[in-house]
Design an enzyme around this catalytic site. Structure first.
Site, PDB file in Angstrom:
ATOM      1  N   GLY A 435       0.688  -1.449  -0.017  1.00 42.62           N
ATOM      2  CA  GLY A 435      -0.164  -0.446   0.223  1.00 42.62           C
ATOM      3  C   GLY A 435       1.091   1.043  -0.259  1.00 42.62           C
ATOM      4  N   PRO A 436       0.369   2.297  -0.130  1.00 36.80           N
ATOM      5  CG  PRO A 436      -1.798   3.748  -0.694  1.00 36.80           C
ATOM      6  CD  PRO A 436      -1.455   2.734  -0.273  1.00 36.80           C
ATOM      7  N   PRO A 437       2.814   4.858   0.704  1.00 34.96           N
ATOM      8  CG  PRO A 437       4.545   5.910   1.115  1.00 34.96           C
ATOM      9  CD  PRO A 437       3.594   5.715   0.444  1.00 34.96           C
ATOM     10  CB  THR A 439      -1.733   2.780   4.411  1.00 27.96           C
ATOM     11  OG1 THR A 439      -0.325   2.180   4.183  1.00 27.96           O
ATOM     12  CG2 THR A 439      -1.828   3.856   3.463  1.00 27.96           C
ATOM     13  N   GLY A 440       0.254   2.598   7.613  1.00 33.48           N
ATOM     14  CA  GLY A 440       0.014   1.575   8.830  1.00 33.48           C
ATOM     15  C   GLY A 440       0.731   0.772   8.513  1.00 33.48           C
ATOM     16  CE  LYS A 441       3.716  -0.151   3.053  1.00 32.08           C
ATOM     17  NZ  LYS A 441       3.299   1.313   3.442  1.00 32.08           N
ATOM     18  CB  SER A 784      -6.449   2.512 -16.016  1.00 27.55           C
ATOM     19  OG  SER A 784      -5.738   3.743 -15.325  1.00 27.55           O
ATOM     20  CE  LYS A 827      -7.522   3.948 -11.954  1.00 30.35           C
ATOM     21  NZ  LYS A 827      -7.487   3.332 -12.850  1.00 30.35           N
TER      22      LYS A 827
END
Length: 882
Positions: A435-437, A439-441, A784, A827
């Site tokens: 996931g994006p930076p 986000t709590g990974k 896309s 999106k």
């Protein structure tokens, strides 16, 4: 002083004092006529030696040649009455000295000290680095010594050693020729030139002799020279005495020694020599003190060592103490006995190493290597496992306490615990959080360890390019040690920790191997039960380890490695989630870290202020920047509280009252400055211009709006009024290869669709098309935006705008099929942030849209398209033709 001879046959420059005489070769025949034929004898080392008779005139009886060869010296001048050796490396100089030794009556040279050592100055492409090469007469001092060649020894083809006996001082008057070697005209000194007072000279002479003897007591070099003092120097000759004193002074600088050589006054010469001796005495005393201190320390260390060894022997005889090796071996065996299960192969290796260790001496090079190996072998927690928590409710509370949302991760961990509870044992697992930076990974991994009751270990592999960091170094290398996996087991003391492998998508490669390939064995449940570290070289079971990997972009992870992981995608947080996270986690933590929890003042950060922070200042997918802005606010609040407190203290402590600070949407800019973002929309009100369509993009930072702009340029006409050539397509906006291919496909689909809608139109034939994607500094790629590009071209060709509140995403095929894309949730979040009311999605993505939380779907009109006909119908249905 050196005079420059001026004559009609002499060339003079401002920087030289070189004299050359035409037709004067016979005058200098004794130094200029060299012969390469010479008879040589052999010395003990095999070198050729030219030896002159020893019974030659000395001192004042030596000849006084006015024209000689000049020989530069390095570091120290040559004093009369002394013998020195000079190493020659210049071939021309060696040949000249060799020629002089043929005739004992002509074997004399004038020696002058160089002012500085040669440093390899380049002239004409030739490196002038030999001491005997002089290119400028000003490089040497003008007072030197007239010396006799005693011996010349050729060591090899490139070097020779010259033994010189010094006779008297002389002045350099002219440099007749720049060599090498140089020809010089000199003026010899006479004894009658010396002056001095007898009483003073006698006192200085006695002081010099006394100082020499004092220094000789502590300086071995002086002591050896003093043995020859009565034979070499007359103590009643102040001139020879001063020269001798200066020559044996090791601490004198070249300038100080040259000053003694140039001094004509006997009293001043003795005085300068005495200064050098006094300096030598101080240096010798200091050396003696240092030597004594070192000797005392060595003696004390030896004494301690001797007593320690005696004490060890006595204690060992009395049974009070055992040998260090025996103690270590006993410790190793005791440690091994505490482990539940040591594999057979590992135990055999340990026993063999212990047997070898017992035979090694402490000073053996193998001793420390074997000890280090045994330390690591016995540090691995063989069979030790942490007791796990199988309480589902407790684990859920732990996960919810630390993180908001992330339901996919939490459900996976709870499923993992449930399986372990049913089976009674837990096997390892490999999860990958993508996931994006922000986000709590990374932080969720620590919460997982707490929820399971396991130990936690983290190491980052971002930029890692050395396989040894994963699998260890082989023991043949100095300083070798195991890899991170074995270090993890030792640090946690268990074989079932939670191991976080951070930034796995940023692994590097280099000449030390491919770490991604090394991780294949680590993250393969079928192989990691017998993981073999290069250092330990015994199988270690890491199959019960819970591996959690984090990544921002799955595309950068090698396929075989990604195939071994269970991927959990973490989408970015939307606005309501960010507000909830800030209210429940970020604001209380920032208040606590800033020391604002216990103050009497009332501090309040309103929900509207937090919402504005998330919308206009921290729009990224995660909450890292949002936390930074909240920290900035609390720091400013802390400063205001302290300032108010100090002001009240200075006036009246009892008058201090509780103040209220409220951060609202209106005064937020006073704490964090002007908004960073304004709007996601380039076109706010009214219909969009022809050829402008809003698409939706998904990046590592989350979802966002992506405009496609298309403009046409009418082509020129030829002489018959017809358009020159066909229409061309130009694309800009820093697009990647995939997106460039999408523009070509979109152009073909748009042309085909236009021929169906408006067969008579030749728009694409008579116009050049320029397609641009704004924010050209940002790289863009992916398929896309296909439907967006086709819609943009048709809007331009049909001269019809599309709805202002419409956004779309989807890949288009060459036949007009709309294909599925990724990042639907992100999106949709980007569309809501941009104020979009209507969205067109590929029909194949309906299941992805259904999984989105309901609050993201509120007031959102969604259309699903399997072909471009549906996209065309929605995009142009509510806008009248212009």
């Amino acid at each position: 002083m050196i005079h420059v001879l001026k004559s009609r046959s002499t060339l003079l420059t401002a920087s030289s004092i070189v004299r050359t005489s035409v037709g004067s070769s016979s005058r200098y025949s004794q130094t200029r006529t060299y012969s390469r034929t010479h008879s040589w004898s052999k010395d003990a080392s095999g070198g050729a030696i030219s030896v002159l008779p020893t019974k030659l005139p000395f001192g004042e009886q030596a000849p006084r040649f006015p024209h000689t060869l000049g020989l530069p010296l390095v570091s120290r001048p040559l004093f009369p009455g002394l013998v020195t050796s000079v190493t020659l490396t210049d071939e021309a100089t060696i040949d000249a000295m060799e020629a002089l030794t043929k005739n004992q009556d002509q074997a004399y040279v004038s020696c002058f000290l160089r002012k500085k050592n040669p440093t390899g100055v380049s002239e004409g492409g030739v490196i002038l680095a030999t001491p005997e090469v002089i290119t400028d007469p000003s490089d040497i001092y003008h007072v030197g010594t007239f010396a006799q060649i005693q011996r010349l020894t050729r060591g090899d083809e490139t070097a020779a050693t010259l033994i010189l006996l010094a006779h008297r001082r002389l002045d350099l008057e002219y440099v007749d020729k720049i060599g090498p070697p140089i020809d010089v005209t000199v003026k010899h000194w006479n004894r009658s030139d010396y002056t001095g007072a007898d009483d003073t000279i006698r006192a200085l002479s006695n002081e010099i002799i006394s100082t020499i003897r004092e220094v000789a007591q502590v300086n071995m070099l002086f002591r050896e020279n003093l043995q020859y003092f009565p034979m070499r120097v007359d103590a009643n000759d102040p001139f020879r005495l001063a020269d001798f004193a200066a020559s044996i002074s090791a601490s004198g600088t070249p300038e100080d020694l040259q000053a003694v050589l140039e001094e004509k006054d006997a009293e001043m010469r003795l005085h300068k020599a005495l200064v050098l001796l006094n300096r030598e005495r101080e240096v010798s005393k200091l050396q003696q003190e240092i030597s004594q201190k070192v000797e005392e320390r060595m003696t004390e260390a030896q004494r301690k060592y001797f007593l320690t060894e005696q004490l060890k022997s006595i204690k060992k005889e009395l049974g009070m103490e055992r040998d260090d090796k025996d103690t270590l071996i006993e410790k190793y065996r005791k440690t091994l006995s505490e482990y539940p299960h040591v594999p057979e192969e590992a135990m055999e290796t340990i026993d063999a190493e212990l047997e070898k260790f017992s035979t090694l001496e402490k000073n053996s090079p193998e001793y420390n290597v074997t000890r280090s190996y045994l330390d690591w072998l016995t540090s691995v927690p063989w069979g030790v496992e942490t007791e796990e928590n199988f309480d589902i409710q407790k684990a859920r509370k732990t996960l919810d306490r630390d993180h908001y949302g992330l339901d996919d991760v939490k459900d996976t961990i709870l499923e993992f615990i449930a399986i372990g509870k049913l089976r009674g044992s837990v096997q390892g697992k490999i999860l990958c959080l993508s996931g994006p930076p922000g986000t709590g990974k990374t932080s969720i991994a620590k919460s997982v360890a707490d929820a399971l009751g396991r130990q936690f270990f983290r190491f980052s592999v971002g930029g890692l390019s050395d396989v040894s960091e994963i699998k260890g170094h082989r023991r043949t290398y100095i300083g070798a040690m195991p890899g991170k996996l074995i270090q993890c087991l030792k640090a946690t003391g268990t074989t079932n920790p939670v191991v976080l492998i951070d930034e796995i998508d940023k692994l590097g490669t280099g000449f030390r191997g491919d770490p991604a390939s090394a991780l294949l064995e680590v993250l393969d449940p079928g192989q990691n039960s017998t993981f073999r570290d290069y250092f330990l070289d015994v199988p270690v079971d890491i199959s019960k380890v819970l591996f959690i990997c984090t990544a921002n972009e799955l595309e950068r992870i090698p396929g075989p490695l990604l195939d071994r992981m269970e991927v959990i995608r973490l989408s970015g947080y939307d606005l309501p989630e960010k507000v909830a996270i800030a209210e429940q986690y970020l604001v209380p933590k920032s208040m606590r870290d800033s020391g604002l929890l216990g103050v009497p003042e009332t501090l309040k950060l309103t929900i509207d202020a937090v919402r504005s922070l998330a919308r206009w200042y921290a729009r990224e997918a995660g909450v890292r920047n949002l936390a930074k802005y909240i920290d900035r606010i609390t720091r400013k609040l802390a400063l205001q509280v302290v300032a108010e407190s100090e002001g009240a203290t200075l006036t009246d402590k009892s008058s201090r009252k509780s103040n209220t600070w409220e951060i609202t949407e209106d005064n937020l800019h006073e704490y964090v400055g002007k908004p960073v973002f304004t709007s996601d929309r380039l076109y706010e009100d009214g219909p969009l211009p022809h050829g402008i369509v809003m698409g939706l993009a998904y990046t590592s930072m989350g979802g966002s709006a992506l405009y496609i702009e298309t403009q046409s340029i009418r082509r020129g006409l030829d002489s018959e009024g017809k358009t020159r050539g066909g229409g061309t397509l130009k694309v800009t906006g820093q697009l990647g290869d995939v997106m460039k291919e999408s523009t070509q496909i979109a152009s073909t689909v748009a042309r085909a669709r236009l021929s169906d809608i408006k067969p008579e139109s030749n728009f694409f034939d008579i116009n050049d098309i320029h397609m641009h994607v704004p924010e050209g500094a940002t790289p863009k790629d992916g398929p896309s935006a296909g439907v967006t590009m086709v819609t943009s071209m048709l809007s331009l060709a049909l001269d019809r705008p599309i709805r202002n509140d419409l956004a779309m995403t989807g890949e288009v095929s060459l036949t007009g099929k709309v294909l599925a894309v990724g990042g639907i949730k992100e999106k949709i979040m980007g569309a809501r942030r941009a104020g979009i009311k209507c969205v067109i999605l590929p029909a194949a993505n309906k299941r992805d849209y259904d999984e989105i939380p309901d609050y993201l779907k509120e007031d959102l009109e969604v259309h699903y398209a399997d072909t471009f006909d549906k996209v065309y119908e929605v995009a142009f249905s509510s806008v009248d033709s212009t």
